[in-house]
Design an enzyme around this catalytic site. Structure first.
Site, mmCIF file in Angstrom:
data_model
loop_
_atom_site.group_PDB
_atom_site.id
_atom_site.type_symbol
_atom_site.label_atom_id
_atom_site.label_comp_id
_atom_site.label_asym_id
_atom_site.label_seq_id
_atom_site.Cartn_x
_atom_site.Cartn_y
_atom_site.Cartn_z
ATOM 1 N N ASP A 29 25.106 34.893 49.148
ATOM 2 C CA ASP A 29 26.398 35.318 48.296
ATOM 3 C C ASP A 29 26.036 35.287 46.867
ATOM 4 O O ASP A 29 26.729 35.007 46.038
ATOM 5 C CB ASP A 29 27.371 34.301 48.366
ATOM 6 C CG ASP A 29 28.561 34.584 47.569
ATOM 7 O OD1 ASP A 29 28.729 35.770 47.464
ATOM 8 O OD2 ASP A 29 29.526 33.607 47.431
ATOM 9 N N HIS A 85 30.801 36.828 52.671
ATOM 10 C CA HIS A 85 32.269 36.796 52.662
ATOM 11 C C HIS A 85 32.545 38.282 52.371
ATOM 12 O O HIS A 85 32.157 39.017 51.731
ATOM 13 C CB HIS A 85 32.718 36.025 51.715
ATOM 14 C CG HIS A 85 32.704 36.281 50.246
ATOM 15 N ND1 HIS A 85 33.264 37.280 49.476
ATOM 16 C CD2 HIS A 85 31.644 35.714 49.296
ATOM 17 C CE1 HIS A 85 33.075 36.952 48.162
ATOM 18 N NE2 HIS A 85 31.839 36.347 48.074
ATOM 19 N N HIS A 88 32.353 40.219 39.742
ATOM 20 C CA HIS A 88 33.857 40.106 39.402
ATOM 21 C C HIS A 88 34.302 41.081 38.212
ATOM 22 O O HIS A 88 35.294 40.985 37.635
ATOM 23 C CB HIS A 88 34.227 38.543 39.053
ATOM 24 C CG HIS A 88 34.097 37.624 39.971
ATOM 25 N ND1 HIS A 88 34.704 36.268 39.524
ATOM 26 C CD2 HIS A 88 33.380 37.551 40.932
ATOM 27 C CE1 HIS A 88 34.223 35.415 40.551
ATOM 28 N NE2 HIS A 88 33.447 36.225 41.438
ATOM 29 N N GLU A 120 36.514 33.684 50.144
ATOM 30 C CA GLU A 120 35.619 33.202 49.281
ATOM 31 C C GLU A 120 36.236 33.044 48.070
ATOM 32 O O GLU A 120 36.166 31.853 47.376
ATOM 33 C CB GLU A 120 34.151 33.437 49.435
ATOM 34 C CG GLU A 120 33.493 32.666 48.673
ATOM 35 C CD GLU A 120 33.229 32.685 47.173
ATOM 36 O OE1 GLU A 120 32.510 31.730 46.647
ATOM 37 O OE2 GLU A 120 33.357 33.777 46.761
ATOM 38 N N GLU A 121 36.758 33.895 47.245
ATOM 39 C CA GLU A 121 36.935 34.327 45.854
ATOM 40 C C GLU A 121 38.212 33.369 45.520
ATOM 41 O O GLU A 121 38.194 32.642 44.627
ATOM 42 C CB GLU A 121 37.464 35.701 45.342
ATOM 43 C CG GLU A 121 36.214 36.563 45.790
ATOM 44 C CD GLU A 121 34.850 36.301 44.843
ATOM 45 O OE1 GLU A 121 34.940 35.300 44.162
ATOM 46 O OE2 GLU A 121 33.885 36.918 45.066
ATOM 47 N N ASP A 147 29.041 41.384 45.599
ATOM 48 C CA ASP A 147 30.038 39.976 45.817
ATOM 49 C C ASP A 147 31.351 40.422 46.817
ATOM 50 O O ASP A 147 32.474 40.796 46.284
ATOM 51 C CB ASP A 147 30.374 39.542 44.561
ATOM 52 C CG ASP A 147 31.191 38.295 44.861
ATOM 53 O OD1 ASP A 147 31.011 37.695 45.741
ATOM 54 O OD2 ASP A 147 31.691 37.852 43.617
#
Lengths: 452, 452
Positions: free
Chosen positions: A340, A269, A412, A313-314, A281
């Protein structure tokens, strides 16, 4: 590795024309000498950086994706736009007011509501686990800030995350009990102070919306240590806004020589969270799948490899948008996979039911073995969150399982940068993907036949 | 451990009255069951937090130290004040302006001058090492921002730091070459984004003072990646001020039963840098030495153990102040030691020349062996930076060497918190200190006889 490959080639030269293990082994070894993935990863993190859906950086990432696929020789490069209601972070700050003043490291959770401009000041009620909050009486937390300080377990397969992440979405449990705000210990295996953000579901009609944020692991512990002495008061200000924006999924093909044989959809992504540069990520997922597909261009194969850089995606939405745009062509997608979970080694390949028994797929086990990638008999699940929608609509998926042992140290948070990527493991990923794609692109096996 | 101790006690029961290894082994084993160090460490980091000399938190730390030593039964608890010219951080911010905009994580270096209020915007010249900057011509950097992006080597003994930290003080080399500001890659073995601060010497008369700051490791790399493509422009604003303040060293005794036999000075430093809570730098050193001294109170011994919580290690001054205040009593300090490399295991004990051959010290090697602490024949150096002044004035020192392998992942950054301390290793430190103190407090060996 190359010596072993030569031996393997000799041994397997007599196998089926479809799904040629010798070709797969050659692609595998070429991947181990190839820097395309590193170059793609370095390019996206350096030239774009953080790129949440709904921000100007997301548009830069879209243009980057088109330019990169074109430069690497992909065909049918195009953009698919879809509407995106995006939550965007503004100023955030928090501190312990007493008994001992401390600044707190925190990040609001995606879809959190804002505090009033002057913030919220209230006493904190600490729970050591989500279960303890759920077991608390309705009267526990009226007018209080709830903190769930549940540590996450480190696991290779990443299931420690699945277990811990439920606490991130538990603001409604606090709201039900009268809380004025919800804090959660970062869903992280690290001891670093950088908080880890993440998305939560928007509040539902009838729920009392309260602000929600993730604290740095040491900061959550600090509140717990103080709370053992007596009441702890925290001041919290979280500001954010929501925009109706556009998101974009970018796609490009490495063509096969048998159009009727369908396509394989792979990718990572393109969007990321905002604190770091989204290296693991998921710039790495894009880099790995782009590099593996690019290697496929050098050898003849039946099926088209379609790389999809998913646009949101997130905070969700790209999978559903893809399904809506392609629902009439799903039958031509033979199988799909997403990368991912970072850039550490692949340790296993999961295929749809029955596939490992197919005569032109079984030799893949030997091709992957030198990479220390095992043939896993457990089913692949949904294959990645962007694939969930098309998988639910009948598209078979595969999963190259990555070692997630240290992934959640960085995920994240501001620590998700190029500095944490190991180029050797990154190449191992490309090798596993290229060898797998080589077999999947040629096999006669029908992956749908094992589907429910 | 206790079984081994019993055996050791039997074997060594016939050795010298002074320096009793059986007593040392008992203290060692008691330390491995003792939580005093953890409680002291938790208390200082929770109740005070960051505590740079010259701030109100330093006064809180002083009061905390007096209260803690008193509560633990130390005698002669007192405060020694000394003047402190303190550098204090104000607002700081930086970002890459182009070619690709990115916020930068940075911390000003102690004693840096401020930028103009509007900041500085200039092109960056990147050097991969300090040696490369020193080799650059005088004309290299006129009007530019210099970045030295030299990675640090991870070592057990911490000498990777000694090697790398010279780059932190290299702003004068940049100034000489016409630079308008100096940036250094954080002196760190981590890949985390949190910058690591540190002190540098104030500018000397005749030098052209320029602002200096440390970048997060990934941020320094990011600039280097961009610089490989072409010119990189950075905007930088660093504000700070200097105050004439007071600093305080706190001291307390566990009395020996032979006043004429002198005292042993041990301790850690009470001040810390500002980004974290100073858990390993150096609340742990205070915790370890306080806990070890406290254990000594339970057994008779000749010499007084004096714990000194040094008031200004990070920006210097407490060692010199102590020397000035105690210069007429230095002869009564038999030996001194400081714990200031975190809370990971001790792996060796260094004693002054000749000491390991003393008959009432030699058995200490066997007492430490079960802790995996070796008798090191290399001399102890200065014994810790707060001891440098009294060591130069003739006081012998010892050093319990700690494993520094991960110390510089956290040192001087926001990641220096209680979360990174391993309670098991913390107790091992106390055990090594208690056993060593037990022997040093009773020995007849003259540590000055091997001094130059």
């Amino acid at each position: 590795m190359q010596f072993r490959a030569a031996i393997l080639g000799l041994c397997l030269a007599a196998s089926a024309a479809w799904g040629d293990p010798q070709k797969a082994a050659q692609l595998r070894d070429a991947a181990l000498r190839d820097d395309t993935a590193w170059n793609v990863l370095e390019s996206l993190t350096t030239e774009v950086g953080p790129r949440p859906a709904g921000t100007p950086a997301a548009a830069q990432a879209r243009d980057w994706g088109v330019a990169k696929l074109t430069a690497l020789g992909f065909t049918n490069v195009h953009v698919e736009a879809f509407p995106k209601r995006a939550w965007l972070r503004d100023a955030e700050a928090a501190e312990i007011v007493g008994p001992f003043a401390h600044r707190l490291a925190l990040l609001g959770l995606g879809n959190s509501v804002s505090t009033p401009p002057a913030g919220i000041t209230a006493q904190v009620v600490v729970f050591d686990s989500l279960a303890a909050l759920k077991a608390a009486p309705q009267s526990c937390c009226v007018g209080k800030i709830v903190l769930v300080n549940q540590p996450m377990t480190r696991t290779q397969g990443g299931d420690g995350y699945g277990n811990a992440v439920r606490a991130r979405s538990a603001a409604p449990e606090a709201s039900l009990r009268g809380a004025v705000a919800y804090l959660v210990r970062s869903i992280s295996t690290s001891t670093a102070r950088a908080p880890h953000t993440g998305g939560v579901q928007p509040w539902k009609p009838g729920q009392r919306a309260i602000p929600a944020a993730a604290l740095g692991v040491p900061d959550a512990d600090l509140i717990a240590h103080m709370a053992a002495r007596g009441p702890v008061t925290v001041h919290l200000s979280l500001q954010s806004h929501v925009v109706d924006a556009t998101a974009w999924t970018v796609s490009g093909d490495i063509s096969g020589n048998e159009p009727a044989a369908g396509a394989i959809v792979i990718g990572g992504h393109l969007d990321s969270w905002d604190p770091g540069t989204g290296a693991i990520d998921d710039a790495s997922g894009i880099a790995i799948t782009v590099a593996a597909a690019k290697l496929m261009a050098a050898t003849p194969h039946r099926r088209t490899i379609r790389v999809v850089m998913w646009g949101s995606e997130e905070t969700g939405g790209s999978g559903a948008a893809y399904l809506a745009a392609h629902k009439d062509e799903l039958g031509s997608i033979v199988i799909a996979g997403e990368s991912d979970v970072g850039a550490d080694n692949v340790y296993g390949l999961q295929l749809p039911e029955g596939a490992w028994n197919a005569p032109d797929i079984a030799p893949l086990e030997s091709v992957l073995a030198p990479l220390k990638v095992m043939a896993m008999r457990a089913p692949p699940g949904e294959g990645g969150s962007d694939l969930e929608a098309i998988h639910d609509a009948g598209v078979p998926v595969f999963a190259l399982r990555q070692d997630a042992s240290r992934y959640f140290d960085y995920h994240h948070s501001q620590d998700d940068t190029l500095a944490i990527v190991d180029p050797v493991q990154l190449r191992q990923n490309v090798a596993a993907w290229a060898a797998t794609l080589s077999i999947l692109a040629d096999t006669n096996f029908d992956f749908r036949k094992g589907q429910k």
